[in-house]
Write a protein that holds these residues in place. Structure first.
Motif, short mmCIF file in Angstrom:
data_model
loop_
_atom_site.label_atom_id
_atom_site.label_comp_id
_atom_site.label_asym_id
_atom_site.label_seq_id
_atom_site.Cartn_x
_atom_site.Cartn_y
_atom_site.Cartn_z
N ALA A 132 18.21 -4.76 -5.49
CA ALA A 132 17.32 -5.81 -4.99
C ALA A 132 16.54 -5.35 -3.77
O ALA A 132 15.37 -5.70 -3.60
CB ALA A 132 18.13 -7.07 -4.67
N ILE A 133 17.17 -4.55 -2.90
CA ILE A 133 16.46 -4.01 -1.74
C ILE A 133 15.32 -3.11 -2.19
O ILE A 133 14.20 -3.19 -1.67
CB ILE A 133 17.45 -3.27 -0.81
CG1 ILE A 133 18.42 -4.26 -0.15
CG2 ILE A 133 16.69 -2.48 0.26
CD1 ILE A 133 19.54 -3.61 0.63
N TYR A 134 15.61 -2.22 -3.13
CA TYR A 134 14.55 -1.37 -3.69
C TYR A 134 13.40 -2.23 -4.21
O TYR A 134 12.22 -1.98 -3.92
CB TYR A 134 15.09 -0.52 -4.83
CG TYR A 134 15.64 0.83 -4.44
CD1 TYR A 134 14.87 1.98 -4.64
CD2 TYR A 134 16.90 0.98 -3.90
CE1 TYR A 134 15.36 3.23 -4.31
CE2 TYR A 134 17.41 2.22 -3.57
CZ TYR A 134 16.63 3.36 -3.77
OH TYR A 134 17.12 4.59 -3.42
N ARG A 135 13.74 -3.22 -5.02
CA ARG A 135 12.72 -4.01 -5.70
C ARG A 135 11.89 -4.83 -4.72
O ARG A 135 10.65 -4.85 -4.79
CB ARG A 135 13.39 -4.94 -6.72
CG ARG A 135 12.43 -5.80 -7.52
CD ARG A 135 11.64 -4.98 -8.49
NE ARG A 135 12.45 -4.49 -9.59
CZ ARG A 135 12.03 -3.61 -10.49
NH1 ARG A 135 10.81 -3.08 -10.38
NH2 ARG A 135 12.82 -3.21 -11.47
N ILE A 136 12.53 -5.51 -3.80
CA ILE A 136 11.80 -6.38 -2.87
C ILE A 136 10.91 -5.57 -1.95
O ILE A 136 9.74 -5.92 -1.72
CB ILE A 136 12.80 -7.24 -2.07
CG1 ILE A 136 13.48 -8.26 -3.00
CG2 ILE A 136 12.09 -7.97 -0.93
CD1 ILE A 136 14.61 -9.03 -2.33
N TYR A 137 11.42 -4.45 -1.44
CA TYR A 137 10.60 -3.67 -0.52
C TYR A 137 9.40 -3.06 -1.25
O TYR A 137 8.30 -2.97 -0.69
CB TYR A 137 11.41 -2.57 0.16
CG TYR A 137 10.75 -2.08 1.43
CD1 TYR A 137 10.91 -2.78 2.62
CD2 TYR A 137 9.92 -0.97 1.44
CE1 TYR A 137 10.28 -2.37 3.79
CE2 TYR A 137 9.29 -0.55 2.59
CZ TYR A 137 9.47 -1.25 3.77
OH TYR A 137 8.82 -0.86 4.91
N ALA A 138 9.61 -2.64 -2.49
CA ALA A 138 8.52 -2.05 -3.25
C ALA A 138 7.44 -3.07 -3.59
O ALA A 138 6.24 -2.78 -3.49
CB ALA A 138 9.05 -1.41 -4.53
N VAL A 139 7.86 -4.27 -3.99
CA VAL A 139 6.89 -5.27 -4.46
C VAL A 139 6.30 -6.07 -3.30
O VAL A 139 5.08 -6.14 -3.13
CB VAL A 139 7.54 -6.22 -5.49
CG1 VAL A 139 6.55 -7.30 -5.91
CG2 VAL A 139 8.02 -5.44 -6.71
N VAL A 140 7.14 -6.66 -2.49
CA VAL A 140 6.65 -7.58 -1.45
C VAL A 140 6.09 -6.82 -0.26
O VAL A 140 5.04 -7.18 0.29
CB VAL A 140 7.77 -8.54 -1.01
CG1 VAL A 140 7.24 -9.54 0.03
CG2 VAL A 140 8.35 -9.29 -2.21
N PHE A 141 6.75 -5.74 0.17
CA PHE A 141 6.26 -4.94 1.30
C PHE A 141 5.28 -3.84 0.85
O PHE A 141 4.63 -3.23 1.70
CB PHE A 141 7.42 -4.30 2.04
CG PHE A 141 8.11 -5.21 3.01
CD1 PHE A 141 7.75 -5.25 4.34
CD2 PHE A 141 9.13 -6.05 2.59
CE1 PHE A 141 8.38 -6.09 5.25
CE2 PHE A 141 9.77 -6.90 3.47
CZ PHE A 141 9.40 -6.93 4.81
N LEU A 189 7.99 1.74 -9.00
CA LEU A 189 8.15 1.16 -7.66
C LEU A 189 7.00 1.55 -6.74
O LEU A 189 6.61 0.77 -5.86
CB LEU A 189 9.48 1.61 -7.06
CG LEU A 189 10.75 1.10 -7.74
CD1 LEU A 189 11.99 1.70 -7.10
CD2 LEU A 189 10.84 -0.42 -7.71
N LEU A 190 6.49 2.75 -6.91
CA LEU A 190 5.35 3.18 -6.09
C LEU A 190 4.09 2.41 -6.45
O LEU A 190 3.30 2.04 -5.58
CB LEU A 190 5.11 4.68 -6.27
CG LEU A 190 5.93 5.64 -5.41
CD1 LEU A 190 5.57 7.07 -5.77
CD2 LEU A 190 5.71 5.39 -3.93
N ASP A 191 3.89 2.17 -7.73
CA ASP A 191 2.73 1.40 -8.20
C ASP A 191 3.25 0.22 -9.00
O ASP A 191 3.63 0.35 -10.16
CB ASP A 191 1.84 2.28 -9.07
CG ASP A 191 0.59 1.53 -9.57
OD1 ASP A 191 0.41 0.36 -9.17
OD2 ASP A 191 -0.16 2.10 -10.38
N THR A 192 3.31 -0.93 -8.37
CA THR A 192 3.91 -2.12 -8.98
C THR A 192 2.90 -2.94 -9.79
O THR A 192 3.23 -4.03 -10.24
CB THR A 192 4.53 -3.02 -7.91
OG1 THR A 192 3.52 -3.41 -6.97
CG2 THR A 192 5.63 -2.28 -7.16
#
Length: 533
Positions: A256-265, A520-523
């Protein structure tokens, strides 16, 4: 796979769980229902991985076709597909161990594990932060029940303390996470990550609100400075449940940390230095905590904390190489750590102690378990040709590319201390010759000389009685007359073989991990799939 099938990853385990509760105490039916459902989940995960291999992509579905922002959204990409597959495999293997060790001999075990599976799958597939909170709670509720089932067998003061800490800590972090979700909705008007894509990089209020959620997830993942709870709580339950939790709870939080930081941040580089610092501190704190421990599971629990630092360093670097190495490390660690818990757990179940020095001579009495532990231990330390070597080497290269020299030094030093800790277990449990104790002589209150102990040692194929799953009184348990059955040793052997296979075939796993990292780099593809669902 059609996106319309994604809700089945949650619905099917819940449905089978309900059916098993209705049919009552039919153990064979429970085992078939649990193992069959987990095999279907694994097959679904492999299907998704195959679909996304090479080209990437994402599929999404909004339940009942409600519009985005109202529907319950499910979305899968390569990262989610890999996690679905590996968590399914680990749940299957740990359930196998639970049945073999006698820990699943209750009408509630299979339904609780299935509800846990539904929560894990939902947390991996949801794109909505409030639904993430809900699915995490769905994970936690059966986990509390599994702790209670373990307490029925032992109920020691240490176990009660561990269960109390586990429940209290998770209730607190869930409250913090829900507060963060509320702040996000109050500032952005939505909690759908697809609608929040990139907002935290440009909107300070959204960034602070989302940081509250990340803080809660970091606690659940056992990141410094709030990490000690894991080393107390995880060893307090049965070996089967410890192994199961090691592959699910902290890893879902890391995902979830990976996903949230990649998408929201959107991978905002301004805050990455904080992540690098916390990851390095977590590596050091975890491995140093293991130095003074005297039981196998306590040592392994502290090492789990240390390895979380490696896992999250990938997102803290936030480059293609760093993310790919972090994802590879995450998947590798789930398998290796479970293998270590299962091999030492088999010894603990059969010989009724996990204390270093209370056993010796396992290398000659239990060669299969010894080899399984040795393989997983070398992989955890990062030696070739095991998957741990590829994971750590890739992460070191990624840190070098970004100029994080201190992180490289920390990783190398921690790897050395990890190897020394594994040698401590090998020397204290596996090497040497078996020694006699009051266990064989039948003497000593609390030394394991009662009827339950005699049942546990009555034969090679005997399933031990659940009551004396561990003895921490320091007595030396002899190896004579006891053998770990093939059924009990099987889970540790299977997972050890998996880590060897991942090391020898690392190119395949690194390839799919790179595909996941690209997502994750390009969401944009991930976000578009959700918005079009």
């Amino acid at each position: 796979m059609s996106g319309a099938l994604l809700p089945l990853f949650v619905a099917l385990p819940l449905l089978v769980s309900a059916v098993l509760l209705i049919v009552g105490d039919r153990r064979v039916l429970h085992a078939v229902g649990l193992l069959g459902t987990l095999l279907l989940v694994i097959a679904g995960g492999v299907w998704l991985v195959t679909d996304f291999a090479g080209s990437g992509g994402a599929v999404a579905h909004g339940v009942a076709q409600w519009p985005v922002g109202i529907s319950i959204p499910f979305v899968a990409d390569m990262f989610a597909a890999l996690m679905l597959t590996v968590t399914g495999v680990l749940t299957l293997v740990c359930s196998w161990f639970a049945y073999a060790s006698g820990r699943a001999a209750t009408v509630y075990f299979a339904p609780l594990v299935l509800v846990l599976t539904a929560g894990v799958n939902g947390a991996l597939l949801t794109v909505d932060l409030f639904n993430l909170f809900v699915f995490v709670e769905v994970m936690l509720l059966p986990s509390y029940g599994l702790f209670v089932l373990a307490a029925r067998h032992r109920g020691t003061e240490r176990q009660v303390m561990g269960a109390r800490l586990y429940v209290t800590l998770n209730l607190l972090t869930s409250t913090i996470f829900l507060m963060g979700v509320g702040f996000i909705y109050g500032t952005a008007g939505t909690v759908n990550m697809a609608e929040l894509a990139g907002r935290a990089a440009t909107d300070g209020t959204v960034a602070i609100s989302t940081a509250v959620c990340l803080f809660a997830l970091a606690i659940k993942a056992a990141v410094v400075p709030i990490h000690g709870w894991l080393a107390v709580a995880y060893p307090a339950t049965s070996p089967a449940i410890t192994a199961l939790f090691s592959g699910l709870h902290t890893k879902v939080a890391s995902y979830a940390i990976y996903r949230i930081y990649a998408v929201v941040f959107d991978g905002d580089a301004h805050w990455l230095w904080i992540g690098v610092a916390l990851c390095c501190l977590t590596m050091v704190a975890g491995v140093l905590g293991a130095v003074g421990e005297k039981t196998t599971r306590s040592i392994l629990a502290f090492h789990m904390i240390s390895q979380i630092g490696y896992i999250l360093l990938g997102v803290a670097l936030f480059t293609l190489a760093g993310l790919a190495a972090g994802i590879f490390y995450l998947l590798h660690h789930m398998i290796v750590k479970a293998s270590l818990f299962l091999s030492t757990g088999a010894i603990e179940v059969r010989y009724m102690t996990g204390r270093i020095g209370a056993l010796s001579g396992m290398a000659t009495r239990e060669p299969v378990i010894t080899v399984a532990f040795f393989v997983a231990a070398l992989s955890l330390a990062g030696l070739p040709p095991f998957s741990g070597f590829v994971a750590k080497f890739s992460l070191i290269l990624a840190a070098v590319d970004t100029g994080h020299v201190i992180a490289v030094i920390v990783m190398l030093a921690v790897s050395l201390i990890t190897l020394l800790s594994m040698l401590k277990i090998l020397n204290g449990v596996f090497w040497g010759s078996a020694r006699e104790s009051s266990l064989e002589n039948g003497g000593g209150s609390g030394a394991g000389g009662g009827p339950a102990a005699r049942t546990a040692g009555s034969g090679a194929g005997t399933v031990p009685e659940p009551a004396p799953a561990a003895r921490d009184d320091g007595a030396v348990a002899t190896a004579s007359g006891r053998r770990i059955s093939a059924v009990l040793a099987g889970p540790a052997v299977v997972t050890a073989c998996l880590t060897l296979a991942l090391g020898l075939g690392a190119e395949v796993l690194m390839g799919v991990s790179t595909t996941a990292a690209e997502g994750l780099l390009d969401t944009s593809t991930y976000v578009k799939a959700v918005m079009d669902s």
